[in-house]
Design a protein around this motif. Sequence first.
Motif, PDB file in Angstrom:
ATOM      1  N   GLY A 178       2.984   7.162   2.044  1.00  0.00           N
ATOM      2  CA  GLY A 178       2.668   6.583   3.350  1.00  0.00           C
ATOM      3  C   GLY A 178       1.516   7.261   4.061  1.00  0.00           C
ATOM      4  N   GLN A 179       0.799   6.469   4.826  1.00  0.00           N
ATOM      5  CA  GLN A 179      -0.256   6.984   5.687  1.00  0.00           C
ATOM      6  C   GLN A 179       0.355   7.323   7.048  1.00  0.00           C
ATOM      7  N   HIS A 193       0.818  -1.218   0.000  1.00  0.00           N
ATOM      8  CA  HIS A 193       0.000   0.000   0.000  1.00  0.00           C
ATOM      9  C   HIS A 193       0.853   1.269   0.000  1.00  0.00           C
ATOM     10  N   VAL A 194       2.146   1.142   0.336  1.00  0.00           N
ATOM     11  CA  VAL A 194       3.060   2.286   0.286  1.00  0.00           C
ATOM     12  C   VAL A 194       3.856   2.255  -1.017  1.00  0.00           C
ATOM     13  N   ALA A 195       4.464   1.135  -1.304  1.00  0.00           N
ATOM     14  CA  ALA A 195       5.270   0.979  -2.525  1.00  0.00           C
ATOM     15  C   ALA A 195       4.487   0.109  -3.500  1.00  0.00           C
ATOM     16  N   TRP A 196       3.451   0.670  -4.073  1.00  0.00           N
ATOM     17  CA  TRP A 196       2.537  -0.083  -4.927  1.00  0.00           C
ATOM     18  C   TRP A 196       3.060  -0.253  -6.344  1.00  0.00           C
ATOM     19  N   SER A 197       4.105   0.473  -6.686  1.00  0.00           N
ATOM     20  CA  SER A 197       4.678   0.361  -8.022  1.00  0.00           C
ATOM     21  C   SER A 197       6.189   0.511  -7.918  1.00  0.00           C
ATOM     22  N   GLY A 198       6.910  -0.475  -8.393  1.00  0.00           N
ATOM     23  CA  GLY A 198       8.362  -0.356  -8.403  1.00  0.00           C
ATOM     24  C   GLY A 198       9.020  -0.941  -7.166  1.00  0.00           C
ATOM     25  N   ARG A 199      10.093  -0.336  -6.790  1.00  0.00           N
ATOM     26  CA  ARG A 199      10.966  -0.829  -5.721  1.00  0.00           C
ATOM     27  C   ARG A 199      10.265  -0.876  -4.375  1.00  0.00           C
ATOM     28  N   ARG A 200      10.510  -1.969  -3.625  1.00  0.00           N
ATOM     29  CA  ARG A 200       9.921  -2.122  -2.295  1.00  0.00           C
ATOM     30  C   ARG A 200      10.970  -2.323  -1.205  1.00  0.00           C
ATOM     31  N   TYR A 228      12.724   7.238   2.038  1.00  0.00           N
ATOM     32  CA  TYR A 228      12.082   8.395   2.650  1.00  0.00           C
ATOM     33  C   TYR A 228      11.192   9.115   1.635  1.00  0.00           C
ATOM     34  N   ARG A 229      11.655   9.233   0.425  1.00  0.00           N
ATOM     35  CA  ARG A 229      10.852   9.883  -0.619  1.00  0.00           C
ATOM     36  C   ARG A 229       9.552   9.117  -0.854  1.00  0.00           C
ATOM     37  N   THR A 230       9.634   7.804  -0.928  1.00  0.00           N
ATOM     38  CA  THR A 230       8.445   6.985  -1.154  1.00  0.00           C
ATOM     39  C   THR A 230       7.480   7.063   0.017  1.00  0.00           C
ATOM     40  N   VAL A 231       7.987   6.955   1.225  1.00  0.00           N
ATOM     41  CA  VAL A 231       7.118   6.997   2.406  1.00  0.00           C
ATOM     42  C   VAL A 231       6.467   8.371   2.558  1.00  0.00           C
TER      43      VAL A 231
END
Length: 120
Positions: free
Chosen positions: A73-74, A45-52, A66-69
Amino acid sequence: MAQQSLSFPVPNAFDVLCAQYAERLPARLEDLAGPTHGSVDLPLHVAWSGRRSYTLDQPRSRMGLYRTVLAEGQHQDLIDYLDRDLLIAQWPVLCTLISRPARHAWEAAFPELATATAAA
């Protein structure tokens, strides 16, 4: 045909996005209790596309986490995956990699982030 004017204010997209980011924020930066070392696998639900998967001991990887979250991120994700000291240390660069509404929401709520940018 005459145009009908709206009788209520229409918020602009920037204000709407700022409000959405502000709703997710922790009450205090000290609430950010994420890891500072090792590997992190973000949920879908945070990294729904690409790198996890990210490695916190590698600066570029940590910046990506940090950029992704910050973007996806919720509220609880921010608390679980971000660390206060790492966020402040990375903010001068990180704030250039996130959206303007996200940056505005964070800096409005936590002036020490804007101070960190000015000091860099």
